[in-house]
Write a protein that holds these residues in place. Structure first.
Motif, PDB file in Angstrom:
ATOM      1  N   UNK A  24       0.833  -1.192   0.294  1.00  0.00           N
ATOM      2  CA  UNK A  24       0.020   0.008  -0.049  1.00  0.00           C
ATOM      3  C   UNK A  24       0.880   1.112  -0.037  1.00  0.00           C
ATOM      4  N   UNK A  25       1.875   1.264   0.790  1.00  0.00           N
ATOM      5  CA  UNK A  25       2.662   2.524   0.881  1.00  0.00           C
ATOM      6  C   UNK A  25       3.219   2.809  -0.150  1.00  0.00           C
ATOM      7  N   UNK A  26       3.956   1.880  -1.088  1.00  0.00           N
ATOM      8  CA  UNK A  26       4.612   2.136  -2.256  1.00  0.00           C
ATOM      9  C   UNK A  26       6.325   1.787  -2.075  1.00  0.00           C
ATOM     10  N   UNK A  66      -5.499  22.510  14.108  1.00  0.00           N
ATOM     11  CA  UNK A  66      -3.956  22.942  14.115  1.00  0.00           C
ATOM     12  C   UNK A  66      -3.462  21.617  13.832  1.00  0.00           C
ATOM     13  N   UNK A  67      -3.827  20.451  14.760  1.00  0.00           N
ATOM     14  CA  UNK A  67      -3.208  19.352  14.666  1.00  0.00           C
ATOM     15  C   UNK A  67      -3.477  18.641  13.090  1.00  0.00           C
ATOM     16  N   UNK A  68      -4.694  18.691  12.478  1.00  0.00           N
ATOM     17  CA  UNK A  68      -4.836  18.289  11.241  1.00  0.00           C
ATOM     18  C   UNK A  68      -3.716  19.011  10.152  1.00  0.00           C
ATOM     19  N   UNK A  69      -3.816  20.413  10.218  1.00  0.00           N
ATOM     20  CA  UNK A  69      -2.906  21.018   9.438  1.00  0.00           C
ATOM     21  C   UNK A  69      -1.668  20.571   9.550  1.00  0.00           C
ATOM     22  N   UNK A  70      -1.004  20.401  10.671  1.00  0.00           N
ATOM     23  CA  UNK A  70       0.174  20.148  10.993  1.00  0.00           C
ATOM     24  C   UNK A  70       0.564  18.717  10.324  1.00  0.00           C
ATOM     25  N   UNK A  71      -0.626  17.649  10.510  1.00  0.00           N
ATOM     26  CA  UNK A  71      -0.255  16.491  10.075  1.00  0.00           C
ATOM     27  C   UNK A  71      -0.226  16.377   8.358  1.00  0.00           C
ATOM     28  N   UNK A  72      -0.258  17.287   7.776  1.00  0.00           N
ATOM     29  CA  UNK A  72      -0.481  17.314   6.170  1.00  0.00           C
ATOM     30  C   UNK A  72       1.201  17.100   6.177  1.00  0.00           C
ATOM     31  N   UNK A  73       2.120  17.415   7.042  1.00  0.00           N
ATOM     32  CA  UNK A  73       3.521  17.089   6.700  1.00  0.00           C
ATOM     33  C   UNK A  73       3.840  15.799   6.334  1.00  0.00           C
ATOM     34  N   UNK A  74       2.926  14.806   7.190  1.00  0.00           N
ATOM     35  CA  UNK A  74       3.089  13.290   6.945  1.00  0.00           C
ATOM     36  C   UNK A  74       2.984  12.748   5.619  1.00  0.00           C
ATOM     37  N   UNK A  75       1.870  13.043   5.120  1.00  0.00           N
ATOM     38  CA  UNK A  75       1.596  12.432   3.561  1.00  0.00           C
ATOM     39  C   UNK A  75       2.456  13.251   2.831  1.00  0.00           C
ATOM     40  N   UNK A  76       2.686  14.411   2.951  1.00  0.00           N
ATOM     41  CA  UNK A  76       3.671  15.173   1.999  1.00  0.00           C
ATOM     42  C   UNK A  76       5.044  14.763   1.750  1.00  0.00           C
ATOM     43  N   UNK A  77       5.494  14.273   3.032  1.00  0.00           N
ATOM     44  CA  UNK A  77       6.837  13.604   3.136  1.00  0.00           C
ATOM     45  C   UNK A  77       6.834  12.075   2.324  1.00  0.00           C
ATOM     46  N   UNK A  78       5.525  11.572   2.621  1.00  0.00           N
ATOM     47  CA  UNK A  78       5.426  10.290   2.153  1.00  0.00           C
ATOM     48  C   UNK A  78       5.549  10.254   0.669  1.00  0.00           C
ATOM     49  N   UNK A  79       4.777  11.107  -0.086  1.00  0.00           N
ATOM     50  CA  UNK A  79       4.745  11.305  -1.359  1.00  0.00           C
ATOM     51  C   UNK A  79       6.134  11.422  -2.054  1.00  0.00           C
ATOM     52  N   UNK A  80       7.022  12.495  -1.325  1.00  0.00           N
ATOM     53  CA  UNK A  80       8.325  12.807  -1.919  1.00  0.00           C
ATOM     54  C   UNK A  80       9.186  11.349  -1.741  1.00  0.00           C
ATOM     55  N   UNK A  81       9.026  10.530  -0.605  1.00  0.00           N
ATOM     56  CA  UNK A  81       9.809   9.211  -0.488  1.00  0.00           C
ATOM     57  C   UNK A  81       9.491   8.421  -1.665  1.00  0.00           C
ATOM     58  N   UNK A  82       8.239   8.314  -1.566  1.00  0.00           N
ATOM     59  CA  UNK A  82       7.761   7.135  -2.682  1.00  0.00           C
ATOM     60  C   UNK A  82       8.229   7.582  -4.060  1.00  0.00           C
ATOM     61  N   UNK A  83       8.157   8.741  -4.527  1.00  0.00           N
ATOM     62  CA  UNK A  83       8.370   9.366  -5.750  1.00  0.00           C
ATOM     63  C   UNK A  83       9.594   9.143  -6.036  1.00  0.00           C
ATOM     64  N   UNK A  84      10.766   9.669  -5.186  1.00  0.00           N
ATOM     65  CA  UNK A  84      12.057   9.562  -5.074  1.00  0.00           C
ATOM     66  C   UNK A  84      12.489   8.098  -5.215  1.00  0.00           C
ATOM     67  N   UNK A  85      12.028   6.992  -4.729  1.00  0.00           N
ATOM     68  CA  UNK A  85      12.279   5.726  -4.771  1.00  0.00           C
ATOM     69  C   UNK A  85      12.120   5.206  -6.034  1.00  0.00           C
ATOM     70  N   UNK A  86      11.056   5.490  -6.969  1.00  0.00           N
ATOM     71  CA  UNK A  86      10.778   5.331  -8.356  1.00  0.00           C
ATOM     72  C   UNK A  86      10.233   3.844  -8.117  1.00  0.00           C
ATOM     73  N   UNK A  87       9.680   3.184  -7.048  1.00  0.00           N
ATOM     74  CA  UNK A  87       9.021   1.786  -7.006  1.00  0.00           C
ATOM     75  C   UNK A  87       7.557   2.026  -6.941  1.00  0.00           C
ATOM     76  N   UNK A  88       6.997   3.095  -6.906  1.00  0.00           N
ATOM     77  CA  UNK A  88       5.783   3.027  -6.470  1.00  0.00           C
ATOM     78  C   UNK A  88       4.803   3.387  -7.795  1.00  0.00           C
ATOM     79  N   UNK A  89       3.733   2.565  -8.088  1.00  0.00           N
ATOM     80  CA  UNK A  89       2.784   2.905  -9.224  1.00  0.00           C
ATOM     81  C   UNK A  89       1.958   4.098  -8.650  1.00  0.00           C
TER      82      UNK A  89
END
Length: 117
Positions: A24-26, A66-89
């Motif tokens: 699921x993560x990618x 405030x917590x919801x807005x700050x938590x956007x950082x988590x999926x933003x970093x996840x997108x960067x991680x899986x995008x840079x890995x090149x292994x995600x669909x």
């Protein structure tokens, strides 16, 4: 609360099934001790679920926003991680984007509710 339940289920999946969590993560599922990193993602998601749920039940809308807005950082970093890995669909990257967009939309909705009170 629904978002909290979603993250609780995702976290549980990562903790209980490394292969399913990785799918699921990618990112490819690591072997051996490195599998602990996937479980760490699961524990992170469980913690997110618990503090979102706790805030939703026992705190102010402002704190939730405030917590919801700050938590956007988590999926933003996840997108960067899986995008840079090149292994995600593309659907795996999209899941992280949808997760981040959901947090933004719910934070905006809670903020709107807060200012209308």
């Amino acid at each position: 609360m629904a978002l909290s339940i979603v993250f609780l289920c995702l976290g549980g999946l990562f903790i209980l099934s490394l292969a399913a969590g990785a799918a699921i993560f990618g990112l490819p599922a690591p072997s051996g001790v490195a599998g602990g990193y996937l479980r760490a993602i699961g524990f992170r998601d469980v913690a997110l679920a618990l503090y979102l749920g706790g805030l939703a039940w026992f705190s102010t809308r402002r704190a939730v926003c405030i917590v919801l807005a700050a938590s956007v950082f988590i999926p933003l970093c996840d997108v960067i991680l899986v995008w840079n890995a090149g292994s995600a669909a593309s659907w795996q990257v999209a899941l992280h984007v949808v997760s981040g967009a959901s947090l933004v939309l719910i934070a905006a909705w809670v903020f709107r509710l807060q200012i209308n009170v």
